[in-house]
Motif scaffolding. Structure first.
Motif, short mmCIF file in Angstrom:
data_model
loop_
_atom_site.label_atom_id
_atom_site.label_comp_id
_atom_site.label_asym_id
_atom_site.label_seq_id
_atom_site.Cartn_x
_atom_site.Cartn_y
_atom_site.Cartn_z
N HIS A 63 -15.51 -13.19 -7.54
CA HIS A 63 -14.98 -14.10 -8.56
C HIS A 63 -13.63 -14.66 -8.09
CE1 HIS A 63 -13.32 -15.45 -12.46
NE2 HIS A 63 -14.60 -15.54 -12.83
N PRO A 64 -13.29 -15.91 -8.45
CA PRO A 64 -11.99 -16.46 -8.05
C PRO A 64 -10.80 -15.60 -8.49
CG PRO A 64 -13.41 -18.22 -8.86
CD PRO A 64 -14.13 -16.93 -9.11
N TYR A 65 -10.92 -14.89 -9.61
CA TYR A 65 -9.84 -14.03 -10.07
C TYR A 65 -9.95 -12.61 -9.52
CZ TYR A 65 -8.79 -17.58 -13.69
OH TYR A 65 -8.46 -18.73 -14.36
N GLY A 66 -10.92 -12.34 -8.69
CA GLY A 66 -11.16 -10.98 -8.24
C GLY A 66 -10.41 -10.61 -6.97
N SER A 67 -9.13 -10.90 -6.93
CA SER A 67 -8.31 -10.53 -5.78
C SER A 67 -6.94 -10.09 -6.25
CB SER A 67 -8.18 -11.71 -4.80
OG SER A 67 -7.62 -12.83 -5.45
N SER A 68 -6.17 -9.54 -5.35
CA SER A 68 -4.86 -9.00 -5.70
C SER A 68 -3.97 -10.07 -6.30
CB SER A 68 -4.20 -8.42 -4.45
OG SER A 68 -2.83 -8.12 -4.69
N ALA A 69 -3.20 -9.69 -7.32
CA ALA A 69 -2.31 -10.64 -7.98
C ALA A 69 -1.18 -11.11 -7.08
CB ALA A 69 -1.74 -10.01 -9.25
N SER A 70 -0.88 -10.38 -6.01
CA SER A 70 0.18 -10.83 -5.10
C SER A 70 -0.28 -12.00 -4.25
CB SER A 70 0.61 -9.68 -4.18
OG SER A 70 -0.37 -9.43 -3.18
N GLY A 71 -1.60 -12.14 -4.06
CA GLY A 71 -2.13 -13.22 -3.25
C GLY A 71 -2.02 -13.01 -1.76
N ARG A 72 -1.52 -11.84 -1.32
CA ARG A 72 -1.32 -11.63 0.12
C ARG A 72 -2.62 -11.42 0.88
NH1 ARG A 72 3.41 -8.40 -1.50
NH2 ARG A 72 5.29 -9.45 -0.77
N GLY A 73 -3.72 -11.05 0.18
CA GLY A 73 -4.98 -10.82 0.86
C GLY A 73 -5.05 -9.45 1.48
N ASP A 74 -5.94 -9.29 2.46
CA ASP A 74 -6.07 -8.02 3.17
C ASP A 74 -5.90 -8.26 4.67
OD1 ASP A 74 -8.74 -8.66 4.36
OD2 ASP A 74 -9.40 -8.52 2.27
N GLU A 75 -5.77 -7.17 5.41
CA GLU A 75 -5.46 -7.30 6.83
C GLU A 75 -6.50 -8.11 7.59
OE1 GLU A 75 -5.30 -4.47 5.13
OE2 GLU A 75 -3.59 -3.23 5.75
N ALA A 76 -7.76 -7.82 7.36
CA ALA A 76 -8.81 -8.49 8.14
C ALA A 76 -8.82 -9.99 7.88
CB ALA A 76 -10.17 -7.88 7.81
N LYS A 103 0.81 -1.21 0.00
CA LYS A 103 0.00 0.00 0.00
C LYS A 103 0.85 1.27 0.00
CE LYS A 103 -4.03 -2.09 2.18
NZ LYS A 103 -5.00 -2.03 3.30
N THR A 104 2.16 1.12 0.05
CA THR A 104 3.03 2.28 -0.10
C THR A 104 3.66 2.34 -1.48
OG1 THR A 104 5.04 1.15 0.69
CG2 THR A 104 3.61 2.16 2.36
N GLN A 105 3.51 1.28 -2.27
CA GLN A 105 4.15 1.18 -3.58
C GLN A 105 3.17 1.56 -4.68
OE1 GLN A 105 4.95 -2.96 -3.40
NE2 GLN A 105 6.58 -2.76 -1.88
N PRO A 106 3.55 2.37 -5.64
CA PRO A 106 2.64 2.71 -6.74
C PRO A 106 2.11 1.48 -7.46
CG PRO A 106 4.56 4.14 -6.77
CD PRO A 106 4.84 3.10 -5.74
N GLN A 107 3.01 0.55 -7.84
CA GLN A 107 2.58 -0.65 -8.53
C GLN A 107 1.74 -1.53 -7.62
OE1 GLN A 107 3.28 -1.71 -11.85
NE2 GLN A 107 1.79 -3.30 -11.37
N GLY A 108 2.12 -1.63 -6.35
CA GLY A 108 1.37 -2.45 -5.41
C GLY A 108 -0.06 -1.97 -5.22
N LEU A 109 -0.24 -0.66 -5.07
CA LEU A 109 -1.58 -0.09 -4.91
C LEU A 109 -2.44 -0.36 -6.14
CD1 LEU A 109 -0.61 3.30 -3.25
CD2 LEU A 109 -2.21 1.65 -2.27
N ALA A 110 -1.86 -0.14 -7.31
CA ALA A 110 -2.63 -0.35 -8.54
C ALA A 110 -2.99 -1.82 -8.73
CB ALA A 110 -1.84 0.17 -9.74
N SER A 111 -2.04 -2.71 -8.44
CA SER A 111 -2.28 -4.14 -8.61
C SER A 111 -3.33 -4.66 -7.64
CB SER A 111 -0.97 -4.92 -8.43
OG SER A 111 -0.05 -4.58 -9.43
#
Length: 954
Positions: free
Chosen positions: A664-677, A644-652
């Motif tokens: 959708h199964p593809y409807g998540s961040s490409a990094s796969g890290r998920g979100d905090e919650a 969330k501090t990286q330009p590419q990371g935020l956009a991705s």
């Protein structure tokens, strides 16, 4: 030879295991094939034996004009790596001309008197890896050519060495100045992007040759004149200041004839004067604090050390690796694993010709007092420098380095291949075989010698920098703009070439290794491609899982599970796993795409059986120890915060939920890290359930490439994976029946203050699936967006000078695949760049489709470079995995040459128009709202401000 100590490989290639093994019929079973029980007692192959396997035979001669030529013959593929080094870098720049060496490197691709369009000329002949780079000590140019196009490459390199100045114009200078300044903005815009400037200013006195960054200052770049350019060329680019390396499908006699033919008539240039670069010592410790838009406080410790030819250099490299370069390093074990006050640590030696930098970092765990970590960091370093490493630690470092060097022997050209190793040995030490001396020094290093070297250099005053979250202070560079729109001016027509280009001869068609398939006792399929170029094996255990397998209330579950696999099993601790890999020279890595999850292994053949035993344990028996779960959870949360501090990371993080919807199964961040919650909600039971549901034999497939036969590998795999019981539970599936929302054309803005650049991601979900025949589309898209010479990159980078690079690409997936346009652009051109890219795409799928010239260049180039695409076993293994994923035969790539040749421009146009509609693109923009909002409003599209964690809900 540079020392390479990667902590964790991100490659997708690896993977097998262990148990009792079927005995070979041979009475003398090699160590790499011993049974699992015996393997536990097998010692790794002697380091001296491994060192002997690193060998790059070469021959050398010098032309009358001083050009030194090195020749290495490697007939494994019909390609030749062409590498040219000039002994000039940023340390040679006079005051007021910082960044000039790098700017000139860019100009060298702008055309010479007889080769006005080198990129188009060489890429049309099948060049791959065509590039250049600049560093403190040197500038280099590389390309890997089909054997039949070698004359063309040598003609082009010789023409820009001997006949450049007649083609250099003010318009070209302005264009490349703008590109370089956007390259600088792109680097500065990253978290921690200003650290190097502070490091050089603190450690080196003003005027020291290494005291300014290679990228230079905006003001100095602005002041570079056409006469400066021409003087730089005359003073530094003579053949007597250069090295040419030809590595691959060539012999000494042929190389001598061609070098003399193309380079022999170029006159020698002035002798470049040596640069005096003393190794300074700080008078006292410097403590400094820098604020930046970062997620995690990072602590730095830095010292200046002697150059790469000093006897202490290799010892310091070993010492730094033990401190923070190994997976089982002192800092990892103490600060990350045991005390759990840091989420990441590093220590390394940057080696230059005349100086070096030992650099140590620790990323403070959120919620922990940075002062505490700072004190512990200093205590651990002081104690380690005082007492030194153990003999086992030194041996593990040496084994890892030798293993990395053996892997690198597969590549003839490029920035990291055999040609580079030979060139740098000659450049810096006067000996192309210097790599052998460097390896021998590492292999013979002793704890006593390492300790003495560290005590000589790391007991001196340190530069201690703390980078903590906060608003960046204004800095001079941010206020300097590129020189208007000078880059967009039309250049004067180039003068007609005086010399004809050499003919390009046809090269042999691609010969992809034959792939054998066998089945283990429990039904797991094994696919093998034999490639005996180096004594090593790569294996990937691939599972039908991927990021798309995550539960929507547990996003990041698969990523956390993967990170835990090699952090402890039911019989090995996390430290034991790390140390065992290092002793074996093996590397276990994990990775996942949207559709697949892989656990991979790189192993030296001499140590294959014990390496497989380790992999078996990691894949099948993870402990998911509660303490390790919490440690890796904290690391993953820190990674999310960093994104969330990286330009590419935020956009991705925003683009795929926006395109596919968050259900959708593809409807998540490409990094796969998920979100905090969701990551905080994951339990140990979730991890166990996921592993027992998705990482199972019924979803597994094994891919092998390297120096081994099916008769050798199948018993090894059967003994480990063949008796892995199938899971009797119902197999989980991914729900692709979820409706994909209609396209949401418009701009979706994520505010990131203080951004000198905006990160733009345009995207749309296409109807294409990875199993479709996408050859016509992918070829058309090379022309539109997926190539340096593409229309998008040519327009936004080369003509307008608004970006360091633009790319548009289709990411093939099992189900509907996304088309993405990625463009970091200078902030003041954000809106105009989107408008220009939309127009470029609209023209391409409209009235200005593929031109005859574009078609000829791309078709000929794609056919000619096929052999170079599969030079390494890693590339072969990746292609095998893609073929299996998309249901293609393993002979697929061998058909591509004929299929490319059969395509027509109309087919390319039709394919592009079928899949791309610029009016359907959604544009995610990460940038400084105060600077760019008015530009976006002027586009005539709806502009929505979004949170990157919930873009689909907007």
């Amino acid at each position: 030879m540079a020392l390479i100590f990667p902590k964790r490989s991100l490659s997708f290639f690896s993977g097998v295991c262990s148990a009792a093994l079927v005995l070979s019929l041979s009475t003398a079973t090699p160590a790499w094939a011993q049974s699992s029980p015996a393997a536990a007692a097998v010692k790794p192959a002697p380091l001296t034996d491994l060192v002997r396997q690193v060998d790059i035979p070469y021959e050398m001669f010098t032309l009358k004009n001083g050009l030194r030529v090195i020749v290495h013959t490697d007939r494994k593929a019909p390609v030749v790596g062409v590498t040219v080094y000039y002994r000039v870098g940023s340390k040679n720049e006079p005051e007021g001309k910082t960044g000039f060496a790098h700017l000139f490197e860019h100009l060298m691709f702008g055309g010479s008197e007889n080769v006005p369009t080198p990129d188009e000329t060489l890429m049309g002949a099948g060049a791959s890896g065509l590039n250049g780079s600049t560093w403190f000590d040197r500038t280099n140019y590389v390309e890997t050519m089909p054997t039949g196009a070698l004359d063309l490459a040598l003609f082009a390199e010789a023409d820009r060495m001997g006949h450049l100045l007649g083609a250099v114009t003010q318009a070209k200078l302005d264009a490349q100045r703008a590109v370089v300044q956007n390259e600088k903005r792109q680097g500065d815009n990253q978290p921690y992007g200003l650290v190097e400037y502070a490091q050089l200013a603190a450690l080196l006195p003003k005027g020291h040759p290494y005291a300014h960054s290679t990228i230079g200052s905006m003001a100095d770049l602005d002041s570079a004149s056409l006469e400066d350019v021409k003087t730089w060329f005359r003073d530094n680019y003579g053949p007597n200041n250069a090295i040419l390396v030809l590595a691959g499908d060539i012999d000494l006699q042929t190389a001598r004839e061609k070098a003399e033919k193309y380079f022999g008539a170029i006159p020698a240039g002035p002798v470049v004067k040596p640069v005096v670069s003393p190794v300074p010592t700080l008078p006292a410790r410097i403590d400094q604090v820098m604020k930046d838009r970062v997620a995690t406080t990072r602590l730095h410790r830095m010292w200046v050390t002697p150059g790469r030819n000093d006897k202490d250099s290799s010892l310091l490299a070993v010492g730094a690796a033990v401190l923070g370069g190994l997976s089982s390093s002192r800092l990892d074990n103490e600060l990350v694993r045991k005390e759990q006050v840091a989420v990441g640590v590093t220590a390394s030696l940057q080696q230059f010709e005349q100086i070096g930098f030992v650099e140590v970092t620790a990323d403070v765990k959120p919620g922990v007092d940075p002062g505490l970590v700072s004190r512990r960091l200093d205590e651990i370093i002081a104690d380690y420098v005082k007492t030194g490493p153990s003999a086992d630690e030194v041996t593990r470092v040496a084994t890892r380095q030798v293993s990395a060097e053996i892997a690198a022997l597969e590549v003839v050209g490029g920035f990291g291949g055999k040609a580079t190793t030979l060139a740098e040995g000659l450049l810096y030490a006067g000996d192309p075989g210097q790599y052998k001396k460097d390896l021998a020094a590492i292999a013979s290093a002793t704890p006593k010698g390492v300790t003495a070297a560290m005590q000589r250099w790391l007991t001196r005053p340190v530069y201690a920098l703390k980078v903590e979250p906060g608003e960046r202070e204004d800095y001079e560079e941010a206020a300097v703009s590129a020189p208007g729109d000078a880059a967009a001016q039309e250049a004067a027509p180039a003068a007609a070439p005086k010399l004809a280009l050499p003919d390009v001869k046809s090269s042999p068609a691609l010969d992809f290794p034959d792939v054998e398939t066998a089945t283990l006792a429990n039904g797991i399929k094994v696919h093998l491609a034999r490639r005996a170029t180096v004594p090593a094996v790569r294996i990937a255990v691939s599972f039908d899982a991927g990021i798309a397998s995550d539960r929507k209330d547990r996003l990041g579950l698969s990523a956390l599970m993967l990170s835990l696999l090699d952090e402890g099993t039911t019989t090995r601790s996390t430290i034991q796993i790390a140390e065992e890999q290092e002793r074996l020279g093996a590397s276990i890595s994990t990775g996942q795409s949207m559709d697949r999850t892989s656990v991979s292994l790189f192993a030296l053949k001499a140590n294959l059986a014990p390496s497989l035993d380790l992999l078996d344990d990691v894949v099948r028996n993870p402990a998911f120890a509660p303490g390790e779960v919490e440690r890796l959870r904290a690391t993953q949360l820190a990674g999310i915060a960093a994104e969330k501090t990286q330009p590419q990371g935020l956009a991705s993080r925003a683009i795929f939920p926006l395109l596919y919807g968050n259900q959708h199964p593809y409807g998540s961040s490409a990094s796969g890290r998920g979100d905090e919650a969701s990551v905080k909600a994951i339990t140990r039971e979730d991890l166990l359930r996921y592993h027992s549901s998705w990482m199972v034999p019924s979803k597994a497939e094994i891919f092998v490439a390297g120096d081994i036969t099916m008769a050798e590998i199948k018993p090894l795999l059967d003994a480990r994976f063949g008796h892995w019981p199938q899971n009797r539970m119902a197999s989980p599936t991914k729900d692709f029946a979820v409706t994909i929302p209609d396209p949401k054309p418009g701009v979706y803005l994520i505010d990131r203050p203080q951004s000198p650049q905006s990160m733009i991601l345009g995207g749309v979900v296409t109807t294409a699936k990875g199993s479709d025949d996408l050859l016509a589309f992918s070829t058309a898209n090379v022309i539109l967006g997926d190539d340096f010479l593409s229309r998008l990159n040519t327009d936004i980078r080369e003509v307008k000078g608004w970006s360091y690079g633009v790319r548009a690409y289709l990411t093939p997936r099992v189900e509907r695949s996304p088309y993405i346009v990625a463009a970091p652009v200078q902030a003041d051109k954000t809106g105009p760049a989107i408008a220009a890219m939309r127009d470029d795409i609209a023209q391409f799928v409209g009235s200005k489709g593929v031109t005859p010239q574009e078609f000829r260049r791309v078709i000929s180039g794609e056919i000619a470079k096929l052999p170079a695409r599969f030079e390494t076993t890693g590339a072969v293994l990746g292609q095998m995995q893609a073929d299996a994923l998309f249901g293609r035969p393993f002979t697929y790539v061998e058909t591509l040459g004929q299929r490319y040749a059969a395509l027509t421009p109309d087919e390319l146009d039709k394919a592009a128009r079928t899949l791309i509609d610029p009016a359907r693109l959604s544009w995610v923009v990460v940038g400084d709202k105060a600077k760019i909002r008015d530009q976006l409003d002027a586009l005539g599209m709806p502009v929505t401000e979004i949170d990157s964690d919930s873009p689909a809900a907007q």
